[in-house]
Design a protein around this motif. Sequence first.
Motif, PDB file in Angstrom:
ATOM      1  N   LYS A  40       0.828  -1.208   0.000  1.00 22.15           N
ATOM      2  CA  LYS A  40       0.000   0.000   0.000  1.00 22.15           C
ATOM      3  C   LYS A  40       0.865   1.261   0.000  1.00 22.15           C
ATOM      4  N   SER A  41       1.790   1.331   0.960  1.00 22.45           N
ATOM      5  CA  SER A  41       2.628   2.533   1.057  1.00 22.45           C
ATOM      6  C   SER A  41       3.467   2.700  -0.191  1.00 22.45           C
ATOM      7  N   THR A  42       3.953   1.574  -0.711  1.00 20.91           N
ATOM      8  CA  THR A  42       4.786   1.649  -1.908  1.00 20.91           C
ATOM      9  C   THR A  42       4.001   2.239  -3.076  1.00 20.91           C
ATOM     10  N   HIS A  82       2.478  10.802   5.325  1.00 23.62           N
ATOM     11  CA  HIS A  82       3.162   9.521   5.289  1.00 23.62           C
ATOM     12  C   HIS A  82       2.921   8.715   6.540  1.00 23.62           C
ATOM     13  N   GLN A  83       3.166   7.417   6.385  1.00 18.89           N
ATOM     14  CA  GLN A  83       2.945   6.493   7.489  1.00 18.89           C
ATOM     15  C   GLN A  83       3.862   6.833   8.663  1.00 18.89           C
ATOM     16  N   GLU A  84       5.128   7.163   8.338  1.00 19.05           N
ATOM     17  CA  GLU A  84       6.046   7.536   9.398  1.00 19.05           C
ATOM     18  C   GLU A  84       5.871   9.025   9.666  1.00 19.05           C
ATOM     19  N   MET A 163      -3.655   9.634   2.745  1.00 11.27           N
ATOM     20  CA  MET A 163      -3.401   9.488   4.167  1.00 11.27           C
ATOM     21  C   MET A 163      -3.026   8.046   4.451  1.00 11.27           C
ATOM     22  N   ASP A 164      -1.774   7.846   4.835  1.00  9.84           N
ATOM     23  CA  ASP A 164      -1.275   6.494   5.103  1.00  9.84           C
ATOM     24  C   ASP A 164      -1.314   6.260   6.606  1.00  9.84           C
ATOM     25  N   GLU A 165      -2.306   5.564   7.071  1.00  8.68           N
ATOM     26  CA  GLU A 165      -2.533   5.287   8.493  1.00  8.68           C
ATOM     27  C   GLU A 165      -2.412   6.539   9.366  1.00  8.68           C
ATOM     28  N   PRO A 166      -3.256   7.527   9.093  1.00 11.58           N
ATOM     29  CA  PRO A 166      -3.146   8.781   9.833  1.00 11.58           C
ATOM     30  C   PRO A 166      -3.617   8.645  11.271  1.00 11.58           C
TER      31      PRO A 166
END
Lengths: 500, 288, 314, 314
Positions: A40-42, A82-84, A163-166
Amino acid sequence: MINMTDISKSFSGNKVLKNVHFTLEKGEIHALMGENGAGKSTLMKIMSGIYTRDSGTVEVKGEQVNFTSPKQAEEAGIAVIHQELNILPHLSIADNLFLGREETIGRTGILKTKQMEKKTRQILGDLGLDINPSDPASTLSVGKQQIVEIAKALSVDAEVIIMDEPTAALTDREIDSLFKTIRELQKRGVSFIYISHRMEEIFSLCDRITILRDGEFVGERKISETSFDEIVQMMVGRELGERFPERNSEIGEVKLSVKGLKRKDCFEDISFELRRGEVLSIAGLMGAGRTEVAQSLFGYKKLDGGTIEFDGKQVKIDTPRKAKEMGIGYVTEDRKSEGLVVDFSVEENVSMTNFAAISKNGLISKDKERKLYDTMVKRLGIRTSGPDQAAKSLSGGNQQKVVIAKWLGIEPKLLILDEPTRGVDVGAKKEIYSIINELAERGVAILMISSELPEVIGMADRVLVMHEGKITADLPKQEMTQERIMHFATGGGKLAVEDQ
Amino acid sequence: SMEAPGSSSEEESGDGGEASGDYTIGFSVSTLNNPFFVTLNEGAEEKAAELGATLTVVDAQDNASKQASDIEDLIQQEVDLIMINPVDSEAVAAAVESANSANIPVITVDRSAAGGEVVSHIASDNTAGGEMAAEHLTSIVGEGAAVAELEGVPGSSAARERGEGFNKIAAESLDVVAKQTANFNRSEGLSVMENILQANPDIKGVFAHNDEMALGALEAIEASGKDIAVVGFDATDDAVKAVEDGRLDGTIAQKPEMIGEMAVEAAVQSLEGEEVEASIPVELELIK
Amino acid sequence: MQLKTNNQSMLQKIAPFIGLILIIVIITALNPGFLSVSNLMNVLRQVSINALIAFGMTFVILTGGIDLSVGATLALTGAVTAGMMASGIDPIFAMLLGLLLGAVLGAINGFIIAKGKVAPFIATLATMTIYRGLTLVYTDGRPISGLGDSLTFQMLGKGYFLGIPVPVVTMIISFGVLYFILKKTTFGRRVYAVGGNEEASILSGINADRIKIYVYSLLGLLAALASLILTSRLNSAQPTAGEMFELDAIAAVVLGGTSLTGGRGWIVGTLIGALIIGVLNNGLNLIGVPSFFQQVVKGAVILLAVLLDRKKTA
Amino acid sequence: MQLKTNNQSMLQKIAPFIGLILIIVIITALNPGFLSVSNLMNVLRQVSINALIAFGMTFVILTGGIDLSVGATLALTGAVTAGMMASGIDPIFAMLLGLLLGAVLGAINGFIIAKGKVAPFIATLATMTIYRGLTLVYTDGRPISGLGDSLTFQMLGKGYFLGIPVPVVTMIISFGVLYFILKKTTFGRRVYAVGGNEEASILSGINADRIKIYVYSLLGLLAALASLILTSRLNSAQPTAGEMFELDAIAAVVLGGTSLTGGRGWIVGTLIGALIIGVLNNGLNLIGVPSFFQQVVKGAVILLAVLLDRKKTA
Ligand SMILES: Nc1ncnc2c1ncn2[C@@H]1O[C@H](COP(=O)(O)OP(=O)(O)OP(=O)(O)O)[C@@H](O)[C@H]1O
Ligand SMILES: Nc1ncnc2c1ncn2[C@@H]1O[C@H](COP(=O)(O)OP(=O)(O)OP(=O)(O)O)[C@@H](O)[C@H]1O
Ligand SMILES: [Mg+2]
Ligand SMILES: [Mg+2]
């Protein structure tokens, strides 16, 4: 709005995405789901110009694009959370919000600090955050930092926001105000791509959902036309069954008893008992002090007062080493920075807490080390390509299992789990719950800190609720409801109203 | 009041009634990381003690800009006279001028200053020493023999001058087949010599810009079992002993102790109002 | 909590200043002459060279880098400038070329580090060796003198402006400009950002490589400026000039409270750090501490200062 | 994936070795004498001192630290040992005390870094100054000679064992022992762990402070061992011994592929790195490169080597 076709991507020969399709329509909230490591993030990083794809095409508003930097994507109206966390702790909140697109006097490069601070106050105020824009970002809790990141994406007038795991680090209240903002922007025509492992969120927020499995496109559904079970089925490729597995443990004698624990500026007056075979959960909002309590119990942070009794004997735990020798394990909340040596292999990570078992006179026995690894991999169902695989190349769920494996090796009598399923997909979550149950059945006392209320209610025998460093409630299983826990977590008094 | 440094020293000229014992002499030495200057400094300190003068020593650590600062500090202390052993002749000139304008007399030691006024210059001549070494080496190994030269710290004045003197003579009487720096350092003298011996096994002699390197080279040569003449420079205690033991074939004595003593002597004489020679040569001596 | 954090960082910022005052008090007690105007000017003039380099080093360290080649850069630019002046090129022009050369040498460092992805320590260790070697080759190991009597050039190291030594004026102006850049411009903000979290900066659209190349160039430029002052003061360029200057500059930056891991620090601290080192050098001479002991004392004071101001590196 | 990663890291591991071979080929082409047995022994003997220090530095760098004071430690232990020997103390006893002193000086560094939480760079910069100063105070700036003729002591630097110079034998044995420690013991594993992620190590029950103190002590011990070899070879102890040795040792470690950020690297690489530097020093002398140019070449080779073997620091 966005149309991605046949996207493939490999990292040093490892195919991470295989001919993936993804379409986003204007004004929709599109969920992207999949197990840890599904890609997903990729996929999102390819869309936003951080990675370059190996093949496939990306179209934005009908035009083919080839972004080579996040800046270009931003100029095309695509913003990413981003996730991070990408917060710079020593810069001010306003600086963080405007980083990379500071407002200056003409083209001189001289900052309009006052103006940016004013805007910051306003933007964050809209998200329900009342802060001083010139304070360093490090003074904010992780949740509030996450909100700054969200504000950053919102404030560029983007047409698409990824939104990656916000919400992984947000409290329910913060999540509510985030959702409100998202829906408002949606009305103005902004589209969202929303990645999360929390089913409830997906169903309450999103319009459509795309599912990835092992880097492959599995399907796309309208939320209104699908079900919880179907999505899980698509994600993991099999039926998952009950979310919280059964536990048949016998709750035994008191293992740990703490009285009046205190740490300056963090928590005070913490007293509770934990029994063999019991799963005791600590719930509370972000920053309530739960991690601090756990770390103090584990000897990592200093206590300023209070007593700890372990097996009925008063003990002083001032280093993690001592805690370990007593049979206490601690699965940290941040696996990357506190749980793993990411460059180490899986095997080496597992060994880190188990030198006593795998060595003699300081010499490591390769055989014993391998045997320990094999046992743990089998027992926890860790999916690795072998003992030498670097921990950093594992998916989040498997990384989490490795951290747990580290501690199972010492045969702990008390295991502290701090947010054991944060950022972990549904399949792995269930496996972790099973491990917790198995341990409890064996008589291990479990202290589980969690911010996910369904998990607390599904797993705990008893829950302690913390608010601003104090325990505000101690609820047995039958009294646990989301509302009651939230009531105490937000500082509600002891005389709680019955569930509204 | 914004006074320039050096213009603040009028009050100091009034103390003419001092007994000789009360003189404070500043001494800016180029480096004390080198036995030669350590010995020179000791000579100066002994003489000062004998004459009852106070000697304030500052060490420039072979750094011309530190020396400039050191001398400024001495001027601030309002010493009666400054002896300077320059790191570099050119670079020290400005500091000498500062001392001049503060009315503090200056004596240069071992190396001269390229500008400013000095009461006296006490030194022996490095270039002449290099020539002397070349002549001596020739007399041992014979005309036209292959020899090696171990150079000092690149860019340092001693390395320059000694090398110049040596090469002036050697150009006519010797065949310098290898030239390498060993940075005035004994352990580098050893390893560089080992390497030179590998490349040029037939050399007959070595001139090292100081005794430290010579002694290092000696270790390499003795270990190789070859018979090669080594001439050093400075006549440090170790080197003199090696000459006495017949291991080292010679070293050029600049008599650092004597330079130090004579410098202090000249300083006190000048402070007493006596005439001092503008240039006091300290003779070189070949120890063999 | 909030207040706490601010107080603490305020204290940490003030610690170097208290250290400086303490050292001054002790030295003055032992030799009151220290506080004379002329000696203070003297100290400031001595400090100016290290301070200029340390200002540049602050930028580099804020990005999480380090530069060991700065002393060698100083030597090479000084030699080349002096060489041009000695050969009759217009002094002003020669000095400008010297400054340019410094910036270029710095940019080379920055380029190797940013584009070559070489650790700054090892990259500048290598260029240090190279620049030193080139200096020796260029000067043939000899000092270069006979630099003519251009007034501008002479003023640079030896002149006075309103009673203040020109190097001190140069230092103060540079400080003001750099303080402003670091505090008030996007460039300054990005320097902090790159050092604080490079990944995050890049994701925010900052060209981290470019920032790195700029800071090393800036340091090179300042080293060249320092070399001009030094050359003017000494009236000659030394091939061995600037040895160990890098260590003094780094020490000044760290004494001033800037973190070697990047992202945190301020240039005011660096000025104070440079003053601590300068006052120490001057004071130990003034008190007459034997030179062998000076090193011991200097090391011990630096150690003590950082211990008092210790930062949790975690 | 797995295979790939291993291949890649294998290539990265082999790169320094290829570099070494390349340099040897070039030097041999220019002077075939390089490959003579006597010269190879010669190179190995010269390498041994730097290699010993670099082995210890590998441990320190693996924990994410650095030690600039190691050259000064070498000088101080050498001087004190020589002083004891010259004053008639039993040479073996004196040497043991010297080794102990080295370990203690290292432990002081480790203690300041671990317990004082001072950045290793600045902590050891300060102790470097202090140890150097103490050496000068102790020796009064003069070499110490007249060390008697203890056979053990003489053998240490100058002896041969089965035709191999004793320093080389010492280096090989130390290498074997340290390789084993790093590879096979819990201590070695903990060294990597602390450098890889200090937080995680502590939270796994590893006493990171103790590991740090141990690695600096080990480096101090090895520096003392190197100082004994050096003192024996020179038959005297130099107050200026070991200047810049720290930089050569760090260069060897980095050339060998160990990351300056800690947690990644191996000691075999360090040996190769030390050989590269040693071969370069010897080869440039052999070929007769003028000394000014040697520095340029040495710097350029180091730069080239790390550029080829560049590691993504991110
Ligand atoms: N920079 C990289 N280098 C090598 N492999 C990578 C890199 N980034 C991601 N991967 C690998 O690609 C795969 C997909 O990762 P990705 O981060 O896209 O997963 P994800 O679906 O976002 O998972 P999660 O839910 O845990 O965030 C994983 O196997 C991961 O290890
Ligand atoms: N390193 C730190 N420096 C300063 N304050 C901190 C630090 N770590 C935690 N805090 C503060 O201490 C308090 C308790 O934090 P703690 O991490 O224990 O909370 P928590 O309930 O575990 O929340 P989380 O879910 O974020 O882990 C919070 O106010 C937090 O901001
Ligand atoms: Mg992800
Ligand atoms: Mg927590």
